[in-house]
Design an enzyme around this catalytic site. Structure first.
Site, short mmCIF file in Angstrom:
data_model
loop_
_atom_site.label_atom_id
_atom_site.label_comp_id
_atom_site.label_asym_id
_atom_site.label_seq_id
_atom_site.Cartn_x
_atom_site.Cartn_y
_atom_site.Cartn_z
N ASP A 95 3.99 8.58 -4.43
CA ASP A 95 2.71 8.47 -5.14
C ASP A 95 1.73 7.55 -4.41
O ASP A 95 2.12 6.69 -3.62
CB ASP A 95 2.94 7.88 -6.54
CG ASP A 95 3.56 8.88 -7.50
OD1 ASP A 95 3.99 9.96 -7.05
OD2 ASP A 95 3.63 8.56 -8.71
N ASP A 96 0.48 7.73 -4.75
CA ASP A 96 -0.63 6.81 -4.42
C ASP A 96 -1.22 6.91 -3.02
O ASP A 96 -2.30 6.40 -2.79
CB ASP A 96 -0.24 5.34 -4.69
CG ASP A 96 -0.24 5.02 -6.17
OD1 ASP A 96 0.42 5.76 -6.93
OD2 ASP A 96 -0.91 4.06 -6.58
N HIS A 147 -2.44 13.14 -7.89
CA HIS A 147 -2.08 11.96 -8.68
C HIS A 147 -3.36 11.52 -9.39
O HIS A 147 -3.42 11.52 -10.61
CB HIS A 147 -1.51 10.88 -7.76
CG HIS A 147 -0.85 9.74 -8.48
ND1 HIS A 147 -0.12 9.90 -9.63
CD2 HIS A 147 -0.81 8.41 -8.20
CE1 HIS A 147 0.35 8.72 -10.02
NE2 HIS A 147 -0.06 7.81 -9.18
N HIS A 151 -7.45 6.64 -9.47
CA HIS A 151 -6.31 5.89 -9.99
C HIS A 151 -6.76 4.75 -10.91
O HIS A 151 -6.05 3.77 -11.12
CB HIS A 151 -5.45 5.34 -8.84
CG HIS A 151 -4.00 5.17 -9.19
ND1 HIS A 151 -3.50 4.03 -9.79
CD2 HIS A 151 -2.94 5.99 -9.02
CE1 HIS A 151 -2.19 4.18 -9.96
NE2 HIS A 151 -1.83 5.37 -9.51
N HIS A 251 6.57 4.97 -3.73
CA HIS A 251 5.14 4.87 -3.42
C HIS A 251 4.92 4.83 -1.92
O HIS A 251 5.73 4.27 -1.18
CB HIS A 251 4.54 3.64 -4.11
CG HIS A 251 4.50 3.76 -5.60
ND1 HIS A 251 5.59 3.50 -6.39
CD2 HIS A 251 3.51 4.18 -6.43
CE1 HIS A 251 5.27 3.73 -7.67
NE2 HIS A 251 4.01 4.14 -7.72
ZN LIG Z 1 0.17 5.72 -9.06
#
Ligand SMILES: [Zn+2]
Length: 291
Positions: A95-96, A147, A151, A251
């Site tokens: 993620d991210d 995602h 964010h 991540h």
């Molecule tokens: Zn995230």
């Protein structure tokens, strides 16, 4: 007498010529029709191939093999399979990202021939650099899901419209990079995050209505909770081993660059534990905290 004979010959010669012409023409038309039939068979096989695994080519007809080998050259993505309940399978998810350090992770994954799903944001890269990185991820056989663009929990979970606007903005960048939209989503904070509580039911329905599949996880490396090095490896192995089918959350961002260092050990340990690495995609049974 001679004149009459020549005339007679001509009389016979012309119908023969016409007959030959007719035969040749008929043969040409018949051949053209056969070719058309063959092409249409291959086209049909091509369409069917979109829903079957590439490695089923052993049982197909010649036309289908031809179509499948064409298909193989068009895509570098590993085929997605439906797992059997007894198999030990792990789906790597990051993620991210992406960020400038992502190519190092891609090199590690390449070295083990392991594919992952990247749930991406526009937090650490933008414009052409972001598009190029997403393209590289896809070209190297991984999957890309949304995602979030920003964010920013408060902003994206302010309303269903706000969430979908953020989703679409990220998806537009993915489309630019890969030539296709994604229907894979991981909600920031997970589908049951406290930030989406006020709009959750409506939000999950809106997402489902658009054919988007959201994936939470059932194992986590602990990277954003301060786990590093051996501690991170131990937590990962323990949590993955708690499930036969494990969707592992990690991540890929500047503050968790240490995850890359742990990846070779994690992959080797899970392989020796009997896990097979599968690419998370639309056919993967999703793990969802909130329904
Ligand atoms: Zn995230």
């Amino acid at each position: 007498m001679r004149k009459r004979s020549r005339k007679k010959k001509r009389k016979i010669f012309i119908p023969i010529l016409v007959l030959i012409f007719c035969c040749v023409f008929t043969a040409m038309v018949a051949r053209g029709w056969q070719e058309k039939q063959k092409k249409s068979k291959i086209a049909k096989a091509n369409t069917a191939d979109e829903t079957v695994e590439i490695n089923q080519s052993e049982t197909t007809t010649e036309g289908q093999i031809e179509a499948i080998s064409e298909n193989e050259t068009e895509t570098t993505t590993a085929p997605e399979t439906t797992p059997s309940p007894d198999e030990k399978i792990v789906y790597l998810t990051f993620d991210d990202g992406p960020w400038t350090g992502t190519p190092r992770l891609l090199d590690i994954l390449d070295a083990y021939d392991v594919k992952a799903c990247f749930f991406v944001t526009a937090q650490y890269m933008e414009n052409d650099a972001l598009v190029d990185m997403l393209k590289q991820i896809k070209d190297r056989g991984h999957n890309i899901g949304v995602h979030s663009l920003t964010h920013d929990y408060k902003k994206i979970y302010a309303s269903v419209d706000a969430f979908l606007a953020d989703y679409d903005a990220m998806d537009d960048i993915i489309l630019k990079a890969t030539g296709e939209r994604t229907k894979l989503l991981r909600f920031p904070g997970g589908s049951n995050t406290g930030y989406n509580k006020a709009i959750r039911t409506e939000l999950l329905q809106a997402v489902r209505d658009r054919g988007i599949v959201y994936f939470d996880w059932n194992s986590f490396d602990g990277d954003v909770e301060g786990k590093k090095g051996q501690e991170l490896i131990d937590q990962t192995i323990k949590q993955v081993n708690a499930n036969k089918h494990s969707i592992l959350l990690m991540h890929d961002m500047p503050s968790t660059a240490f995850v890359h260092d742990a990846m070779p050990t994690i992959i080797e340990r899970l392989k020796s534990d009997g896990y097979r690495f599968e690419l998370l995609g639309m056919s993967t049974p999703p793990r969802q905290f909130a329904q």
